[in-house]
Design a protein around this motif. Structure first.
Motif, PDB file in Angstrom:
ATOM      1  N   ASP A 259     -82.924 -82.639 -28.378  1.00 22.24           N
ATOM      2  CA  ASP A 259     -83.361 -82.387 -27.001  1.00 22.24           C
ATOM      3  C   ASP A 259     -84.879 -82.307 -26.854  1.00 22.24           C
ATOM      4  OD1 ASP A 259     -80.749 -82.441 -26.214  1.00 22.24           O
ATOM      5  OD2 ASP A 259     -80.515 -80.265 -26.098  1.00 22.24           O
ATOM      6  N   ILE A 260     -85.609 -83.010 -27.707  1.00 22.99           N
ATOM      7  CA  ILE A 260     -87.058 -83.108 -27.597  1.00 22.99           C
ATOM      8  C   ILE A 260     -87.436 -84.585 -27.714  1.00 22.99           C
ATOM      9  CG2 ILE A 260     -89.275 -82.568 -28.687  1.00 22.99           C
ATOM     10  CD1 ILE A 260     -88.155 -80.195 -27.260  1.00 22.99           C
ATOM     11  N   PRO A 261     -88.250 -85.105 -26.779  1.00 27.25           N
ATOM     12  CA  PRO A 261     -88.666 -86.507 -26.871  1.00 27.25           C
ATOM     13  C   PRO A 261     -89.936 -86.659 -27.709  1.00 27.25           C
ATOM     14  CG  PRO A 261     -89.191 -85.613 -24.690  1.00 27.25           C
ATOM     15  CD  PRO A 261     -88.682 -84.484 -25.524  1.00 27.25           C
ATOM     16  N   VAL A 262     -89.904 -87.575 -28.670  1.00 24.01           N
ATOM     17  CA  VAL A 262     -91.079 -87.916 -29.467  1.00 24.01           C
ATOM     18  C   VAL A 262     -91.044 -89.405 -29.793  1.00 24.01           C
ATOM     19  CG1 VAL A 262     -91.512 -85.661 -30.522  1.00 24.01           C
ATOM     20  CG2 VAL A 262     -89.870 -87.212 -31.579  1.00 24.01           C
ATOM     21  N   GLU A 263     -92.179 -89.922 -30.235  1.00 30.14           N
ATOM     22  CA  GLU A 263     -92.267 -91.333 -30.603  1.00 30.14           C
ATOM     23  C   GLU A 263     -91.501 -91.605 -31.891  1.00 30.14           C
ATOM     24  OE1 GLU A 263     -96.318 -92.528 -31.030  1.00 30.14           O
ATOM     25  OE2 GLU A 263     -96.743 -92.391 -28.894  1.00 30.14           O
ATOM     26  N   VAL A 264     -90.588 -92.570 -31.815  1.00 32.76           N
ATOM     27  CA  VAL A 264     -89.821 -93.025 -32.980  1.00 32.76           C
ATOM     28  C   VAL A 264     -89.525 -94.509 -32.796  1.00 32.76           C
ATOM     29  CG1 VAL A 264     -88.721 -90.792 -33.511  1.00 32.76           C
ATOM     30  CG2 VAL A 264     -87.647 -92.346 -31.859  1.00 32.76           C
ATOM     31  N   PRO A 265     -89.165 -95.216 -33.853  1.00 32.98           N
ATOM     32  CA  PRO A 265     -88.743 -96.605 -33.687  1.00 32.98           C
ATOM     33  C   PRO A 265     -87.379 -96.670 -32.998  1.00 32.98           C
ATOM     34  CG  PRO A 265     -89.341 -96.136 -35.983  1.00 32.98           C
ATOM     35  CD  PRO A 265     -89.201 -94.827 -35.281  1.00 32.98           C
ATOM     36  N   ILE A 266     -87.251 -97.588 -32.051  1.00 29.97           N
ATOM     37  CA  ILE A 266     -85.983 -97.787 -31.358  1.00 29.97           C
ATOM     38  C   ILE A 266     -85.692 -99.281 -31.264  1.00 29.97           C
ATOM     39  CG2 ILE A 266     -86.293 -95.705 -29.964  1.00 29.97           C
ATOM     40  CD1 ILE A 266     -86.878 -97.686 -27.560  1.00 29.97           C
ATOM     41  N   LYS A 275     -80.473 -98.206 -30.030  1.00 29.29           N
ATOM     42  CA  LYS A 275     -80.380 -97.456 -31.281  1.00 29.29           C
ATOM     43  C   LYS A 275     -81.711 -96.790 -31.581  1.00 29.29           C
ATOM     44  CE  LYS A 275     -78.846 -97.998 -36.090  1.00 29.29           C
ATOM     45  NZ  LYS A 275     -78.326 -98.943 -37.113  1.00 29.29           N
ATOM     46  N   VAL A 276     -81.638 -95.596 -32.160  1.00 32.20           N
ATOM     47  CA  VAL A 276     -82.823 -94.934 -32.695  1.00 32.20           C
ATOM     48  C   VAL A 276     -82.838 -95.173 -34.199  1.00 32.20           C
ATOM     49  CG1 VAL A 276     -83.956 -92.709 -33.135  1.00 32.20           C
ATOM     50  CG2 VAL A 276     -82.887 -93.159 -30.907  1.00 32.20           C
ATOM     51  N   LEU A 277     -83.954 -95.673 -34.710  1.00 36.01           N
ATOM     52  CA  LEU A 277     -84.069 -95.976 -36.129  1.00 36.01           C
ATOM     53  C   LEU A 277     -84.761 -94.810 -36.838  1.00 36.01           C
ATOM     54  CD1 LEU A 277     -85.304 -99.664 -35.761  1.00 36.01           C
ATOM     55  CD2 LEU A 277     -82.962 -98.881 -36.180  1.00 36.01           C
ATOM     56  N   GLU A 278     -84.169 -94.345 -37.921  1.00 37.13           N
ATOM     57  CA  GLU A 278     -84.735 -93.221 -38.675  1.00 37.13           C
ATOM     58  C   GLU A 278     -85.493 -93.743 -39.889  1.00 37.13           C
ATOM     59  OE1 GLU A 278     -82.603 -89.390 -38.829  1.00 37.13           O
ATOM     60  OE2 GLU A 278     -80.866 -90.526 -38.116  1.00 37.13           O
ATOM     61  N   VAL A 279     -86.795 -93.531 -39.890  1.00 32.68           N
ATOM     62  CA  VAL A 279     -87.645 -93.941 -41.001  1.00 32.68           C
ATOM     63  C   VAL A 279     -87.520 -92.918 -42.124  1.00 32.68           C
ATOM     64  CG1 VAL A 279     -90.020 -94.440 -41.703  1.00 32.68           C
ATOM     65  CG2 VAL A 279     -89.252 -95.025 -39.393  1.00 32.68           C
ATOM     66  N   GLU A 280     -87.361 -93.391 -43.356  1.00 29.97           N
ATOM     67  CA  GLU A 280     -87.275 -92.480 -44.494  1.00 29.97           C
ATOM     68  C   GLU A 280     -88.678 -91.962 -44.810  1.00 29.97           C
ATOM     69  OE1 GLU A 280     -85.828 -92.494 -49.169  1.00 29.97           O
ATOM     70  OE2 GLU A 280     -85.124 -94.059 -47.804  1.00 29.97           O
TER      71      GLU A 280
END
Length: 308
Positions: A259-266, A275-280
């Protein structure tokens, strides 16, 4: 139809580039200032005529005219002045975004919303709450800009095209953003293997301070790069390209954040976030990322409850 709310520099720049890219044949500009969106639309229609584009621009001061829009881009809000941080804009812009969000919910209930208003991540949260839309359809524009800046500064040092670099920037769009050179690649080779530690430090600092530098130099914040980035995101939605890019979205368990918006790869497509991509991340990188997340949490907690 694409609606752009806010007819200032960013909104007009985005409108021009979106029209040149022919992403829709009808583009509506909405603003509360009488005559401003109508004048911008007329000027842009003259541009279309000169360039031979079958794109019609319309200007309005009435939110009702955006009815039926499948994409709404929000650039409205107070802009940063020299010496002002994005965070200082919080309460004033939260009120603006909250009001706009309710209008979008009323007249463009099936749209995908992309916004640029600062402080970006906190305003994405306000828009998410105001519209009541699923997180997939409320997207903060910032990551395309921050990643583009990282690629630009790294490319200048390496003597390569910025398009050769796949950049990663995570966390807050602001002074606590987290560029990740170790996860930014040129054909599989990380920037940390191509640049010295001093160069990495310089590239990171230049990326974080780029917006403030532009504001300092010309007296107002950037518009051409945000306009181009918005057009790239609009293309992903309108043409369903399912392109991977960086954007601010409300996380729902990814990276251990909720429930917090932040910059991530999508991955972005017609329905919004596919899709939200999770970087290792290494333990140290994860710690830096979470520090950036905490900066966003602090801003979100400062938003007056009546605006949510």
């Amino acid at each position: 139809m694409i609606t752009i709310i806010g007819s200032g520099r960013v909104g007009s720049s985005a409108a021009a580039i979106i029209g040149i890219m022919k992403l829709d044949n009808k583009i509506l500009l909405v603003d509360i200032v009488k005559g401003l969106p109508q004048g911008e639309a007329l000027d842009l229609n003259h541009m279309s005529s000169i360039l031979g584009l079958d794109v019609e621009y319309m200007g309005s001061n009435d939110y009702r005219d955006m009815e039926g829009s499948d994409l709404v881009i929000v650039t409205a809000g107070l802009a940063r002045k020299p010496g002002m941080t994005r965070e200082q804009l919080l309460e004033a812009n939260a009120k603006i975004v909250s009001e706009i969000g309710r209008e979008i919910r009323k007249y463009a209930k099936d749209s995908v919303v992309i916004l640029t208003t600062n402080p970006l991540d906190a305003m994405t949260y306000v828009m998410w709450k105001a519209t009541g839309f699923p997180r997939e359809r409320v997207i903060g524009f910032s990551g395309v800009l921050d990643a583009g800046r990282l690629a630009y500064y790294a490319a200048k040092k390496l003597g390569v095209s910025p398009s050769s670099i796949l950049p990663i920037v995570l966390g807050q769009h602001g002074e606590s953003m987290f560029p990740v050179p170790s996860k930014s690649f040129i054909h599989g080779v990380p920037l940390t293997r191509l640049l010295t530690e001093e160069q990495i430090r310089e590239v990171t600092e230049e990326t974080v301070k780029a917006g403030a530098k532009i504001t300092e130099l010309r007296g107002f914040s950037s518009n051409w790069a945000p306009g181009a980035g918005l057009a790239v995101m609009a293309e992903a939605v309108k043409r369903d390209t399912r392109r991977s890019l960086i954007a601010s979205v409300v996380l729902q368990g990814e990276y251990g954040v909720r429930d917090i918006p932040v910059e991530v790869p999508i991955v972005l497509g017609r329905s919004g976030v596919v899709k939200v991509l999770e970087v290792e991340l290494t333990p140290g990188e994860l710690q830096s990322f979470m520090q950036s997340v905490e900066a966003v949490k602090k801003l979100v907690s400062s938003i007056p409850p009546n605006l949510l």
